[in-house]
Enzyme design. Sequence first.
Site, PDB file in Angstrom:
ATOM      1  N   GLU A 352       0.870  -1.188   0.000  1.00  0.00           N
ATOM      2  CA  GLU A 352       0.000   0.000   0.000  1.00  0.00           C
ATOM      3  C   GLU A 352       0.902   1.231   0.000  1.00  0.00           C
ATOM      4  O   GLU A 352       0.881   2.050   0.919  1.00  0.00           O
ATOM      5  CB  GLU A 352      -0.930  -0.002   1.216  1.00  0.00           C
ATOM      6  CG  GLU A 352      -2.014   1.071   1.142  1.00  0.00           C
ATOM      7  CD  GLU A 352      -2.828   1.190   2.414  1.00  0.00           C
ATOM      8  OE1 GLU A 352      -3.777   1.988   2.422  1.00  0.00           O
ATOM      9  OE2 GLU A 352      -2.522   0.501   3.403  1.00  0.00           O
ATOM     10  N   HIS A 377      -4.312  -4.710  -0.239  1.00  0.00           N
ATOM     11  CA  HIS A 377      -4.052  -3.619  -1.188  1.00  0.00           C
ATOM     12  C   HIS A 377      -3.174  -4.063  -2.351  1.00  0.00           C
ATOM     13  O   HIS A 377      -3.595  -4.062  -3.498  1.00  0.00           O
ATOM     14  CB  HIS A 377      -3.450  -2.389  -0.505  1.00  0.00           C
ATOM     15  CG  HIS A 377      -4.390  -1.707   0.426  1.00  0.00           C
ATOM     16  ND1 HIS A 377      -5.437  -0.940  -0.011  1.00  0.00           N
ATOM     17  CD2 HIS A 377      -4.457  -1.702   1.784  1.00  0.00           C
ATOM     18  CE1 HIS A 377      -6.114  -0.477   1.024  1.00  0.00           C
ATOM     19  NE2 HIS A 377      -5.550  -0.941   2.133  1.00  0.00           N
TER      20      HIS A 377
END
Length: 502
Positions: A352, A377
Amino acid sequence: MVVSLCRALVTFAPVLWLVREADGMPDPARRDLLMREEVSKQMGGLLTLTTAEQKLDAYLHRLKEQEMSAARFPPAVHFFKAKPLIEQSSIFKLLQKMPKGAALHIHSSSLVGVEWLVKNVTYRPHCYVCFTWDNSVRFLFADRQPFPRWDCFYWQLLETLRAVNGDSTGFDNNLIQHLTLFTEDPEGDYPNQDVVWEKFEKAFIAAAGLVTHAPVLRDYYYQGLKELHKDNIMYLELRSGLSRTYELDGTIHDKSWTLNLFQEVTKKFIKDHPDFLGARIIISVHRALSVSEVRAAVEEAIQLKKDFPGLVAGFDLVGRESRGRSLWYFREALSLPAELGASLPYFFHAGETDGDGAEVDQNILDALLFNTSRIGHGYALAHHPLAKELSRKRNVAVELCPISNQVLKLLSDLRNHPAAVLMSEGHPMVISSDDPSLFGTSGLSYDFYEAFVGIGGLKANLGTLKELAVNSIRYSSLPTHLQNTGLVMWQNKWDAFISDNS
């Protein structure tokens, strides 16, 4: 029901001979075969759609072409400005009706819309508020005025403050602003990642005093399941730190008590809504902790997984990745389950970040070294060819949260999201919403819209949506027999959806 659920087992026919240098005009038949082969590699490309599904798919394609030609294309606009455009979209309205399977990446403090928190919870008796020196708020339920503390020198009873203020609507809107990131000028108010993350973390802290009050937590969690169910979601995996749940007299409950509460509420919700499959908890701690603190948290999580085997799914580290400690920093703590021969699956946030080459940019590889079950993510995954190959071979799905990535300023135009590459390759993937209440969303429909229309582009079709929904159950932490039960339940809902909309 679904063709080739596990792409890792699929072997594509070799077609390299088709692209050898041609003498004169290339053979149209070879070109057609190449086109079909490329389509087969993308998300949903191996699915065979029924006649009714093909009809709906053609309709979706026409709608998408119309939206892409509009003056303001929602995925190219910041979500706070795009939201009203999305809500007018015929595609979005269809996605709201679509059975989306499971939400596998949502944080507990942002599960429920902030309007419910303000309009319902802050109107309850004994709710105190404190406005802090750094322009934030704290809430606390207490049977008497709380003592001052380092971040709150003066607590006021909300009931009294509202009466004095007179304008309850304006007052409530002010509270809502402290609990969400929404602003009409996101580019101006959040010029960089540092600013938006500071507000992001303040909002989490502000909500904590409300949602960790024991009677509120019970209602809050039930309300969260209601909001998911309304959006045609049938299963949840919730990341929670199991924060100190407290009573009006200040009594603090331990994490086992809180897990029992989650278990009881889930059972009640399933009884009230038999088409809901269930929920599990991924225990999470902040990556700002020390190695010894994370080690203690891992030990505790191992025991809680033993005590609540059907409820606790595993463990994760949360918090801003580019400013936090890397997974490798915690290697001694994270190696503990293997050393003890204990079961504690990991579901790590990793990638992320847009800090290509930084220390935390290696978190994706380290997550795979620690056998993560999914990658939270995975924004940076496309920049790591080895990690991408390993995650594909091991069938480790990426939890894609497009609105979160945009609002937290990893990118501005979702058409440029690196997950577009992963979708075109059919990489294991699910769609989730991360922190819906902070972004002004509910359920998964908004994130599905951004992924389907913006990231997937014209190539993404009904097969893409179908595979993403099925993935959310197949890549859940549920045991195989419950996954199969869930898939049967989902298929029945899907068939009804197709019948109603084709």
